[in-house]
Design a protein around this motif. Structure first.
Motif, PDB file in Angstrom:
ATOM      1  N   ASN A   5       0.816  -1.228   0.000  1.00  0.00           N
ATOM      2  CA  ASN A   5       0.000   0.000   0.000  1.00  0.00           C
ATOM      3  C   ASN A   5       0.842   1.267   0.000  1.00  0.00           C
ATOM      4  O   ASN A   5       0.312   2.366  -0.137  1.00  0.00           O
ATOM      5  N   LEU A   6       2.165   1.124   0.144  1.00  0.00           N
ATOM      6  CA  LEU A   6       3.098   2.244   0.082  1.00  0.00           C
ATOM      7  C   LEU A   6       4.326   1.807  -0.712  1.00  0.00           C
ATOM      8  O   LEU A   6       4.638   0.612  -0.764  1.00  0.00           O
ATOM      9  N   PRO A   7       5.044   2.747  -1.318  1.00  0.00           N
ATOM     10  CA  PRO A   7       6.279   2.375  -2.021  1.00  0.00           C
ATOM     11  C   PRO A   7       7.306   1.773  -1.065  1.00  0.00           C
ATOM     12  O   PRO A   7       7.367   2.148   0.108  1.00  0.00           O
ATOM     13  N   MET A   8       8.095   0.840  -1.561  1.00  0.00           N
ATOM     14  CA  MET A   8       9.156   0.251  -0.748  1.00  0.00           C
ATOM     15  C   MET A   8      10.179   1.306  -0.355  1.00  0.00           C
ATOM     16  O   MET A   8      10.654   1.353   0.780  1.00  0.00           O
ATOM     17  N   GLY A   9      10.547   2.167  -1.302  1.00  0.00           N
ATOM     18  CA  GLY A   9      11.519   3.216  -1.026  1.00  0.00           C
ATOM     19  C   GLY A   9      10.861   4.585  -0.997  1.00  0.00           C
ATOM     20  O   GLY A   9      10.081   4.926  -1.888  1.00  0.00           O
ATOM     21  N   ILE A  10      11.141   5.354   0.035  1.00  0.00           N
ATOM     22  CA  ILE A  10      10.607   6.714   0.163  1.00  0.00           C
ATOM     23  C   ILE A  10      11.784   7.652   0.410  1.00  0.00           C
ATOM     24  O   ILE A  10      12.502   7.511   1.401  1.00  0.00           O
ATOM     25  N   ASP A  11      11.998   8.588  -0.509  1.00  0.00           N
ATOM     26  CA  ASP A  11      13.194   9.424  -0.493  1.00  0.00           C
ATOM     27  C   ASP A  11      12.849  10.910  -0.532  1.00  0.00           C
ATOM     28  O   ASP A  11      11.797  11.301  -1.047  1.00  0.00           O
ATOM     29  N   MET A  12      13.767  11.721  -0.001  1.00  0.00           N
ATOM     30  CA  MET A  12      13.667  13.173  -0.084  1.00  0.00           C
ATOM     31  C   MET A  12      15.003  13.743  -0.539  1.00  0.00           C
ATOM     32  O   MET A  12      16.059  13.199  -0.226  1.00  0.00           O
ATOM     33  N   VAL A  13      14.932  14.856  -1.259  1.00  0.00           N
ATOM     34  CA  VAL A  13      16.131  15.585  -1.683  1.00  0.00           C
ATOM     35  C   VAL A  13      16.078  16.977  -1.075  1.00  0.00           C
ATOM     36  O   VAL A  13      15.050  17.656  -1.139  1.00  0.00           O
ATOM     37  N   ILE A  14      17.174  17.390  -0.453  1.00  0.00           N
ATOM     38  CA  ILE A  14      17.275  18.703   0.177  1.00  0.00           C
ATOM     39  C   ILE A  14      18.419  19.470  -0.475  1.00  0.00           C
ATOM     40  O   ILE A  14      19.544  18.964  -0.571  1.00  0.00           O
ATOM     41  N   LEU A  15      18.142  20.680  -0.939  1.00  0.00           N
ATOM     42  CA  LEU A  15      19.159  21.533  -1.561  1.00  0.00           C
ATOM     43  C   LEU A  15      19.436  22.731  -0.669  1.00  0.00           C
ATOM     44  O   LEU A  15      18.510  23.290  -0.070  1.00  0.00           O
ATOM     45  N   SER A  16      20.692  23.136  -0.604  1.00  0.00           N
ATOM     46  CA  SER A  16      21.080  24.281   0.211  1.00  0.00           C
ATOM     47  C   SER A  16      21.774  25.345  -0.619  1.00  0.00           C
ATOM     48  O   SER A  16      22.318  25.061  -1.692  1.00  0.00           O
ATOM     49  N   ASP A  17      21.766  26.571  -0.113  1.00  0.00           N
ATOM     50  CA  ASP A  17      22.517  27.660  -0.729  1.00  0.00           C
ATOM     51  C   ASP A  17      23.992  27.467  -0.371  1.00  0.00           C
ATOM     52  O   ASP A  17      24.329  27.235   0.794  1.00  0.00           O
ATOM     53  N   PRO A  18      24.909  27.574  -1.347  1.00  0.00           N
ATOM     54  CA  PRO A  18      26.318  27.319  -1.057  1.00  0.00           C
ATOM     55  C   PRO A  18      26.995  28.389  -0.206  1.00  0.00           C
ATOM     56  O   PRO A  18      28.045  28.138   0.378  1.00  0.00           O
ATOM     57  N   VAL A  19      26.400  29.586  -0.109  1.00  0.00           N
ATOM     58  CA  VAL A  19      27.018  30.686   0.645  1.00  0.00           C
ATOM     59  C   VAL A  19      26.350  30.862   2.006  1.00  0.00           C
ATOM     60  O   VAL A  19      27.000  30.803   3.048  1.00  0.00           O
ATOM     61  N   THR A  20      25.047  31.047   2.014  1.00  0.00           N
ATOM     62  CA  THR A  20      24.347  31.274   3.283  1.00  0.00           C
ATOM     63  C   THR A  20      24.022  29.971   4.000  1.00  0.00           C
ATOM     64  O   THR A  20      23.649  29.987   5.171  1.00  0.00           O
ATOM     65  N   VAL A  21      24.131  28.848   3.307  1.00  0.00           N
ATOM     66  CA  VAL A  21      23.838  27.481   3.754  1.00  0.00           C
ATOM     67  C   VAL A  21      22.373  27.269   4.137  1.00  0.00           C
ATOM     68  O   VAL A  21      22.017  26.244   4.698  1.00  0.00           O
ATOM     69  N   GLN A  22      21.513  28.214   3.825  1.00  0.00           N
ATOM     70  CA  GLN A  22      20.085  28.026   4.075  1.00  0.00           C
ATOM     71  C   GLN A  22      19.525  26.973   3.116  1.00  0.00           C
ATOM     72  O   GLN A  22      19.926  26.919   1.961  1.00  0.00           O
ATOM     73  N   PRO A  23      18.581  26.160   3.582  1.00  0.00           N
ATOM     74  CA  PRO A  23      17.915  25.254   2.651  1.00  0.00           C
ATOM     75  C   PRO A  23      17.074  26.067   1.671  1.00  0.00           C
ATOM     76  O   PRO A  23      16.379  27.007   2.069  1.00  0.00           O
ATOM     77  N   VAL A  24      17.160  25.727   0.392  1.00  0.00           N
ATOM     78  CA  VAL A  24      16.377  26.444  -0.613  1.00  0.00           C
ATOM     79  C   VAL A  24      15.226  25.597  -1.148  1.00  0.00           C
ATOM     80  O   VAL A  24      14.254  26.124  -1.678  1.00  0.00           O
ATOM     81  N   ALA A  25      15.350  24.265  -1.015  1.00  0.00           N
ATOM     82  CA  ALA A  25      14.288  23.406  -1.523  1.00  0.00           C
ATOM     83  C   ALA A  25      14.301  22.054  -0.825  1.00  0.00           C
ATOM     84  O   ALA A  25      15.362  21.525  -0.476  1.00  0.00           O
ATOM     85  N   ILE A  26      13.113  21.536  -0.616  1.00  0.00           N
ATOM     86  CA  ILE A  26      12.913  20.156  -0.174  1.00  0.00           C
ATOM     87  C   ILE A  26      11.921  19.541  -1.147  1.00  0.00           C
ATOM     88  O   ILE A  26      10.866  20.133  -1.407  1.00  0.00           O
ATOM     89  N   MET A  27      12.253  18.381  -1.683  1.00  0.00           N
ATOM     90  CA  MET A  27      11.354  17.789  -2.675  1.00  0.00           C
ATOM     91  C   MET A  27      11.279  16.280  -2.533  1.00  0.00           C
ATOM     92  O   MET A  27      12.182  15.641  -1.982  1.00  0.00           O
TER      93      MET A  27
END
Length: 338
Positions: A90-112
């Motif tokens: 009833n759910l996928p075997m694998g569940i993944d997330m990708v997190i991207l950060s700003d290279p200078v401020t190191v703030q996360p810019v996206a989670i997908m």
């Protein structure tokens, strides 16, 4: 100062273009090119299974990455696999997330969502390898595993080996193989079977995409001049590896951390030399040759590189911004301590 990031659900990732296999192949090949020029930081993934002290029912993987060059993107992939999900369905075997950060401020810019990214990039790595190592006039592919990667493997092989006329698709669940064959019926002939020997024997390209913990592809089934693609750790017997004239991997630093890898095991046993294992990045960059003649047997084995997820995530994030996709989230309105 307010900190915002873009959240992209799976539907946003799809709308941004993740199903464009031609583009994904281009991005994955670029990672191998940058890797060969020292522009990738991709340390071995950390892995643990739970519950503690028992046969693991769930596995978790962290994959931090930095991509230099004109990409300049740090990020991480958080991946997980559940045997319970695979069993219940009833759910996928694998569940993944990708997190991207700003290279200078190191703030996360996206989670997908990273599930479709994983499926696409996994097969794309094999596709890039096939571009350089497969027979140029390959007619028949023998694929074992009709799951998620089985689907994307067909997509990738059709892009890089346009001469393919037929795919023999094996799965222990014949109905599953038949259903996947039906998906591609208007694009290429896919013959479903539940016999590995039938699928592999006589194939110009052999690709295995299973969760097997025991090898099942025998060397007698591998014909001269073919290419073997192993997407798991130990789907081919040692004799297949010994029969291979070029052994190529996505990342030996990753693979030698994997005790289940048949290639790693054979290196530890002294049956093959570590120096005889080539990185695909060396071939992409022209430092090593790809296929050199019609008779040699080549092999590509993959452990999986987070850099592929991050370069694809970076591309999809930029496309999402252009197209107005995703939802803005606030990490904080004003940081408590600066």
């Amino acid at each position: 100062m307010k900190s915002e990031l873009l959240f992209m659900k799976q539907e946003d990732v799809i709308a941004a273009g993740v199903l464009d296999m031609k583009k994904i192949l281009e991005l994955v090949e670029k990672v191998f090119y940058l890797q060969g020029h020292g522009q990738i930081i991709n340390p071995p993934k950390t892995v643990f299974g739970i519950p503690i002290g028992e046969e693991p029912q769930s596995h978790f993987f962290s994959m931090p990455v930095y991509i230099g060059g004109d990409i300049n993107r740090p990020g991480t992939k958080w991946a997980a696999e559940s045997r319970a999900n695979a069993k219940i369905g009833n759910l996928p075997m694998g569940i993944d997330m990708v997190i991207l950060s700003d290279p200078v401020t190191v703030q996360p810019v996206a989670i997908m969502d990273g599930m479709v990214i994983t499926a696409m990039r996994t097969a794309a790595a094999a596709g890039v390898a096939a571009k350089y190592l497969a027979p140029k006039d390959a007619q028949v592919a023998g694929c074992v595993g009709a799951g998620v990667i089985g689907r994307t493997m067909i997509m990738a092989l059709r892009e890089v080996a346009p001469s393919l006329k037929q795919i023999k698709l094996c799965d222990l669940n014949l109905e599953k193989a038949q259903n996947l064959a039906n998906e591609f019926k208007d694009e290429i002939e896919v013959i479903p079977t539940n016999s590995v020997e039938e699928a592999v024997t006589g194939a110009d390209i052999v690709a295995t995409m299973t969760t097997s913990k025991k090898p099942f592809v025998k060397s007698d089934w591998i014909k001269k001049g073919s290419m073997i693609i192993q997407m798991s750790s130990c789907e081919v017997e040692g004799g297949v590896v010994e029969k291979t004239e070029k052994i190529v991997v996505d990342s030996w630093d990753q693979m030698k951390e994997n005790d289940l890898s048949i290639i790693n095991q054979m290196v530890q046993q002294g049956k093959i030399a570590e120096a005889d294992i080539w990185s695909l990045s060396d071939i992409v960059c022209g430092n090593k040759p790809g296929r050199e003649n019609n008779d040699e047997i080549t092999m590509f084995s993959s452990r999986g590189m987070g850099a592929h997820d991050i370069i694809i995530g970076d591309y999809l994030y930029k496309e999402a911004v252009k197209k107005g996709l995703g939802q803005k989230l606030t990490l904080w309105d004003e940081a408590l301590w600066v």
